[in-house]
Write a protein that holds these residues in place. Structure first.
Motif, PDB file in Angstrom:
ATOM      1  N   LYS B   7       0.865  -1.049  -0.051  1.00  0.00           N
ATOM      2  CA  LYS B   7       0.158  -0.191   0.218  1.00  0.00           C
ATOM      3  C   LYS B   7       0.699   1.592   0.033  1.00  0.00           C
ATOM      4  O   LYS B   7       0.701   2.379  -0.420  1.00  0.00           O
ATOM      5  CB  LYS B   7      -0.791   0.195   1.291  1.00  0.00           C
ATOM      6  N   LYS B   8       1.997   1.435   0.929  1.00  0.00           N
ATOM      7  CA  LYS B   8       2.712   2.847   1.345  1.00  0.00           C
ATOM      8  C   LYS B   8       3.906   1.902   1.992  1.00  0.00           C
ATOM      9  O   LYS B   8       3.729   0.820   2.995  1.00  0.00           O
ATOM     10  CB  LYS B   8       2.197   4.106   1.054  1.00  0.00           C
ATOM     11  N   GLN B  14       1.499  -3.562   5.610  1.00  0.00           N
ATOM     12  CA  GLN B  14       1.605  -2.370   4.401  1.00  0.00           C
ATOM     13  C   GLN B  14       1.326  -3.619   3.322  1.00  0.00           C
ATOM     14  O   GLN B  14       0.917  -3.069   1.945  1.00  0.00           O
ATOM     15  CB  GLN B  14       2.376  -1.428   4.109  1.00  0.00           C
TER      16      GLN B  14
END
Lengths: 326, 326
Positions: B7-8, B14
């Motif tokens: 995601k990041k 994540q």
């Protein structure tokens, strides 16, 4: 015989010419009447007591001269003109050389020229090709390019690999000389930031091989100048031995090979193999005058202190020769 | 198809399983229905955003599975069982592999075992033999010896070089396992000073080759543990990336070759050549069961976050496998 020793570790004034016995031969050795020897950085480091290089009390790691005695089988005969690396003892009227480390001097070369060849050309050959794995048409960055090893490396990179040759030196006079020898890109490190110039000259990619005589002071700029999968060979620490904060991730993600080397502490077998390969591959280039010995100045054995001082002043272009006998 | 993306940049939380299109083939590629993939340190570094390894948004650098499509000439056919390195995209139901990087899976190996082989065995092969130049009967020091690459390296050093193998790990359980694989000298780095143990085990000479996964924390001890003319290969920075002070004179006077490497950023050609040599020289050892894939645990694709967390806890012995399809 006249010989140069170190009174106690320190400056050039610690060098002294004394009388010593002519050394005794062992199996596989030749006795050389020395005509010429030369000054190398390793002599200065040894004189300062930083790395005790060899067990010989007499300084000097290379000679040119005439074979006056031999012990055991050898392809050389009494009277042959030879040059090569010695295990110390080069700064003297007679020196012992391992027979498999002697190189026949081409007829076209004087003893002074011959004494300017072994250490710097073998080092340049070893670092460019054995350690640096320089391939045809790759790019090489040569620091201290007007030094003995530098001038040898420029010629080898030009004639053997047809490499793109980027050099650094500290004056226009030195850089002009490097261009004559075959350097393509000239960088005056006193006026330019060499890593920026290297990246400009390589489309931002960096060089395949670095010959680094400088060490600590150039660390980050060399890291910026080297290409992915580049080979970085450290052969001098003129700019200091201690690097503050080394980032290993950058070495790992660029897949860099960093090799420290000195020729002098290598084994006898290593030097013999290097000498053999060099003799076969490179001596013909001296015979046909495509590659030449680069001599800066000549001193007598009595002026050995002045000769060391001259090297320490960093003004020489090429080799500083010591005439031992006319 | 189910695929794992980040995601990041950040922690294991994540990681996210999302739906992506099956990738389109280009000339020279195979489409693999992925049965198994595995977790590698490079995935974690990429997830953290420290080194963006490949352009693929889907994580994962190795797979095992079945060829379902091919584009262009290839020695593989639809239905073949293959394993190999991919340019990202391994954590997914389908993945593209360069045809010249696929390895036929020996009949005796399951898909899970096959997914435990490419990254760690190719890395161990590359670092021991291509970079470390390990020769017959030399001595090698393998850190993090119970890791995926460590367990692969022990077996290769045992069966290919008959090397003297010195290993470090942090528990008796891990060290016992290393001994079963062929390690000769076991060092618990939590209880012993490994450089002292290495020097004891090598008559004060040190080792010819070091596989270093640790970096900064072990810098000085590795320097003390390596032999003159030794080859030191850095393949991990579990102990930090920044070394406070590096003494270049010691690297130079010991003539050390220090090579940083990661397999993932190497070129396609490099990986193809490595795969070819490995297939010819090492796959027969898997077929006759002399060398084996070492599996620690298995997770489902949905539990990919737990799998990363398990690697970060450093308790695994061998590989952490992700079952993508039963």
């Amino acid at each position: 015989m006249k010989s140069v020793i170190v009174k106690k570790p320190g400056g050039y004034d610690q060098l002294e010419v004394v009388d010593m016995d002519i050394p005794k031969l062992k199996e596989g050795e030749l006795l050389i009447k020395v005509y010429s020897t030369s000054v190398n950085r390793t002599d200065i480091i040894t004189r300062e007591g930083k790395v005790g290089y060899l067990k010989n009390p007499i300084l000097g790691v290379e000679v040119s001269g005439i074979v006056t005695e031999k012990c055991g089988e050898s392809s050389f005969s009494i009277g042959d003109r030879v040059m090569g690396l010695v295990n110390g003892g080069g700064y003297a009227e007679f020196a012992i050389i391992q027979s498999d480390r002697a190189i026949k001097i081409p007829d076209s070369l004087s003893f002074d020229e011959a004494a300017a060849i072994p250490e710097v050309f073998l080092t340049a050959y070893q670092t460019l090709f054995w350690l640096g794995k320089l391939k045809k048409h790759e790019t090489v960055l040569i620091h201290a390019a007007a030094s003995g090893v530098g001038t040898a490396a420029i010629q080898l990179a030009r004639h053997i690999s047809d490499a793109k040759i980027i050099v650094t030196a500290g004056s226009k006079r030195k850089l002009d000389f490097c261009r004559e020898l075959g350097a393509d890109v000239l960088i005056n490190y006193k006026e330019q930031s060499f890593d920026e110039e290297v990246l400009k000259a390589t489309n931002g990619e960096g060089v395949d091989v670095i010959l680094d005589f400088v060490g600590a002071d150039y660390w980050n700029k060399n890291l910026a100048s080297i290409k992915k999968e580049g080979r970085w060979v450290l052969i001098g620490i003129l700019g200091g031995a201690e690097v503050e904060k080394v980032n290993l991730l950058s070495i790992m993600s660029k897949c860099i090979q960093f090799t420290g080397t000195l020729l002098t502490p290598r084994s006898d077998e290593y030097k013999a193999l290097l000498t053999k390969e060099f003799s076969e591959n490179i001596i013909p280039y001296f015979e046909n005058k495509k590659i030449k010995a680069i001599i800066d100045t000549k001193f007598s054995l009595e002026d050995i202190g002045k000769a060391h001082l001259h090297m320490e002043s960093n003004n020489n272009i090429g080799k500083i020769i010591i005439n031992v006998c006319e």
